[in-house]
Scaffold this active site. Sequence first.
Site: not given
Ligand code: RIB
Length: 300
Positions: A249, A284
């Site tokens: 992400d 996290g």
């Molecule tokens: O990409 C990581 C995310 O994937 C996590 O935070 C979890 O919520 C899932 O959606």
Amino acid sequence: MAPPEITVVGSANLDLVVEVDRVPLVGETVLGGDLTRIPGGKGANQAVAAARLGRRAAMIGRLGADEGGSILRAALERNDIDTTALMTTRDTPNGVAMIAVGNDGDNSIVVSPGANGRVTPADILTAGELVSDAQIVLLQLEIPMAAVEAAAAVATGTVLLNPAPAAALPPGLLEHVDILVPNQTELAVLADHDGPVDVETATALARALPVENVIVTLGAAGAMVVTPDESVHVPAPAVTPVDTTGAGDSFCAAVADGLVRSLSLVDAVTWAVQVGAATTLRPGAQPSLPTPTEVAQLLA
Ligand code: RIB
């Protein structure tokens, strides 16, 4: 007010995280550490990552009317993210992700979409200019495909699709996508390819997709940038990961951040592999997303 530099249309999950010595095999039970509850979800993570990198960001999606929804909204607002078009769904729990993190930093995740599954094309129209006029719109696949298609269709800025979790895409969606960011597993699904995807096969598979710019993430090996003009392997800094959750992400958000700052695609990916690697060095999802200063400190 000026439109956002980066608008994320996607999911927000409460991550229920347990550290384990190793992620269990099918049919196996393992004992882990204490449960922690951490703000996550691919969409919300990308919005927070963009904001921590200094971008003006907005988040479009749906939260549950429960404690999880309150935790997620507060986390986004703490990071100065525009939540004016982030809806609350009365009759559905917030999205939840159950995550086991092994001591090698790798994870295994099960997502219960909850309110994320209620995002509709009408929500995208309600968000109006937050989607249509954003410089970059970041999309993933933890909300219904119809909403993803609607967002890609109305966006006039650059559309970056992170096709995670892996899924076949409806015909026509990729026509609206400017940059596709799959990992190796997701690329194999999109290209209908049996067997592993390595650095060599990634370029051929990416070129066969109907998107001009494909960035294939390769984990510790970095990323491949595949455009009609070039195929460039960008290595990642060598790190010993603590927890890889959220690294994909922050990678996507950092590509978008680089493009807002007018970097070339290869330079944006060179920045993104550093941001992704730095994200693996703290536990996290959202707590591990770094500022530029923290990227430098963590990789020093
Ligand atoms: O990409 C990581 C995310 O994937 C996590 O935070 C979890 O919520 C899932 O959606």
